[in-house]
Design a protein around this motif. Structure first.
Motif, PDB file in Angstrom:
ATOM      1  N   LEU A  15     -10.948  13.208  24.172  1.00 13.34           N
ATOM      2  CA  LEU A  15      -9.466  13.269  25.053  1.00 13.34           C
ATOM      3  C   LEU A  15      -8.983  14.980  25.341  1.00 13.34           C
ATOM      4  CD1 LEU A  15      -6.861  11.868  26.024  1.00 13.34           C
ATOM      5  CD2 LEU A  15      -6.499  11.343  23.422  1.00 13.34           C
ATOM      6  N   LEU A  16      -8.788  15.362  26.816  1.00 12.47           N
ATOM      7  CA  LEU A  16      -7.621  16.141  27.130  1.00 12.47           C
ATOM      8  C   LEU A  16      -6.337  15.844  27.227  1.00 12.47           C
ATOM      9  CD1 LEU A  16      -7.050  19.380  27.628  1.00 12.47           C
ATOM     10  CD2 LEU A  16      -8.923  19.256  29.590  1.00 12.47           C
ATOM     11  N   GLU A  17      -5.837  15.323  26.541  1.00 14.99           N
ATOM     12  CA  GLU A  17      -4.595  15.856  27.233  1.00 14.99           C
ATOM     13  C   GLU A  17      -3.720  16.540  26.722  1.00 14.99           C
ATOM     14  OE1 GLU A  17      -1.311  14.242  29.269  1.00 14.99           O
ATOM     15  OE2 GLU A  17      -3.313  12.829  29.246  1.00 14.99           O
ATOM     16  N   LEU A  38     -17.654  10.159  27.265  1.00 11.26           N
ATOM     17  CA  LEU A  38     -16.845   9.785  27.746  1.00 11.26           C
ATOM     18  C   LEU A  38     -16.107  10.939  27.591  1.00 11.26           C
ATOM     19  CD1 LEU A  38     -15.124   8.253  29.653  1.00 11.26           C
ATOM     20  CD2 LEU A  38     -14.408   6.690  27.527  1.00 11.26           C
ATOM     21  N   ILE A  39     -15.844  11.563  28.764  1.00  9.77           N
ATOM     22  CA  ILE A  39     -14.277  12.718  28.667  1.00  9.77           C
ATOM     23  C   ILE A  39     -12.969  11.560  29.486  1.00  9.77           C
ATOM     24  CG2 ILE A  39     -13.297  14.780  29.301  1.00  9.77           C
ATOM     25  CD1 ILE A  39     -16.413  15.402  29.496  1.00  9.77           C
ATOM     26  N   LEU A  40     -12.191  11.558  28.899  1.00 12.66           N
ATOM     27  CA  LEU A  40      -9.906  11.118  29.144  1.00 12.66           C
ATOM     28  C   LEU A  40      -9.761  12.699  29.852  1.00 12.66           C
ATOM     29  CD1 LEU A  40      -9.676   8.596  27.130  1.00 12.66           C
ATOM     30  CD2 LEU A  40     -10.618   7.937  28.713  1.00 12.66           C
ATOM     31  N   GLN A  41      -9.614  13.306  30.722  1.00  8.30           N
ATOM     32  CA  GLN A  41      -9.308  14.526  31.483  1.00  8.30           C
ATOM     33  C   GLN A  41      -8.241  13.528  31.787  1.00  8.30           C
ATOM     34  OE1 GLN A  41     -11.804  16.534  33.585  1.00  8.30           O
ATOM     35  NE2 GLN A  41     -10.450  17.502  34.152  1.00  8.30           N
ATOM     36  N   LEU A  57     -12.338  22.244  35.671  1.00  7.77           N
ATOM     37  CA  LEU A  57     -13.286  21.595  34.459  1.00  7.77           C
ATOM     38  C   LEU A  57     -13.821  20.419  35.065  1.00  7.77           C
ATOM     39  CD1 LEU A  57     -14.085  21.920  31.863  1.00  7.77           C
ATOM     40  CD2 LEU A  57     -11.498  20.319  31.421  1.00  7.77           C
ATOM     41  N   LEU A  58     -13.326  19.627  35.498  1.00  3.81           N
ATOM     42  CA  LEU A  58     -14.019  18.077  36.218  1.00  3.81           C
ATOM     43  C   LEU A  58     -15.554  18.648  37.030  1.00  3.81           C
ATOM     44  CD1 LEU A  58     -14.758  15.414  36.100  1.00  3.81           C
ATOM     45  CD2 LEU A  58     -13.588  16.002  38.205  1.00  3.81           C
ATOM     46  N   LEU A  59     -15.477  19.808  37.664  1.00  2.00           N
ATOM     47  CA  LEU A  59     -16.869  19.956  38.078  1.00  2.00           C
ATOM     48  C   LEU A  59     -17.346  20.707  37.437  1.00  2.00           C
ATOM     49  CD1 LEU A  59     -15.470  21.813  40.917  1.00  2.00           C
ATOM     50  CD2 LEU A  59     -17.133  20.358  41.505  1.00  2.00           C
ATOM     51  N   VAL A 101     -15.906  10.957  32.724  1.00  5.15           N
ATOM     52  CA  VAL A 101     -15.464  11.389  33.391  1.00  5.15           C
ATOM     53  C   VAL A 101     -13.778  10.355  33.912  1.00  5.15           C
ATOM     54  CG1 VAL A 101     -13.645  12.863  33.854  1.00  5.15           C
ATOM     55  CG2 VAL A 101     -16.221  13.691  33.239  1.00  5.15           C
ATOM     56  N   ILE A 102     -12.943   9.378  32.967  1.00  2.00           N
ATOM     57  CA  ILE A 102     -12.355   9.455  33.236  1.00  2.00           C
ATOM     58  C   ILE A 102     -10.761   9.824  33.056  1.00  2.00           C
ATOM     59  CG2 ILE A 102     -10.796   7.824  32.832  1.00  2.00           C
ATOM     60  CD1 ILE A 102     -12.776   5.554  31.602  1.00  2.00           C
TER      61      ILE A 102
END
Length: 172
Positions: A6-8, A48-51, A60-62, A73-74
């Protein structure tokens, strides 16, 4: 065990997400910045990465899509931006969720990602159709990889192009 990174940046939303998932059987790791995520990805594998996508995290998504193509990724979107959302979708996110969201809606998206990972090896992708796509160039190889990735997801996509370019072949 299904592992989530989780990246929040918003600590209140981070705590809310952890609260929503408290009764689920997931291993959750929390990061508050891109540097932490990159360090964690060097040492661990995540399903899973929650970003969040508020702070220019498309780079970062790339990186995630390039280095860890099997990781779902969500993205968490604060202000709905068609351009940002479409960019994230084109990069290859599994799904997105717009803040504010209801707990059931959020949990359903996580469960869908979990089910997708479970079914990942059993999804019937007809590889012979990929052989019908002619070409060995880098863009063609990238297209084939994206097709394989998208075939494992039930995320709706839009295929467009000129007549005779193979849209129907890609759709199958």
């Amino acid at each position: 065990m299904f592992s989530i990174l989780l990246l929040e940046h918003n600590s209140k939303l981070q705590q809310l997400i952890l609260f929503f998932l408290r009764n689920e059987d997931y291993k959750i790791t929390v990061a508050t910045n891109v540097k932490q995520v990159l360090e964690l990805l060097k040492k661990n594998t995540y399903n899973l990465i929650l970003q969040d996508i508020t702070s220019g995290n498309l780079e970062l998504l790339l990186h995630i899509r390039h280095k860890f193509p099997e990781t779902l990724v969500i993205t968490i979107i604060y202000e709905y931006s068609n351009i940002t959302t479409l960019a994230a979708i084109s990069i290859g996110i599994f799904d997105y969720i717009k803040v504010p969201f209801e707990s059931n809606h959020f949990i359903n998206k996580i469960h869908r990602a979990y089910q997708s990972q479970l079914n990942q090896n059993t999804v019937g992708v007809d590889l012979s159709l990929l052989e019908e796509i002619v070409g060995d160039s880098s863009p063609v190889q990238t297209l084939k990889k994206k097709i394989l990735t998208l075939a494992k997801s039930d995320t709706p996509i839009m295929i467009f192009g000129e007549q005779g370019t193979g849209k129907e072949l890609v759709a199958h």
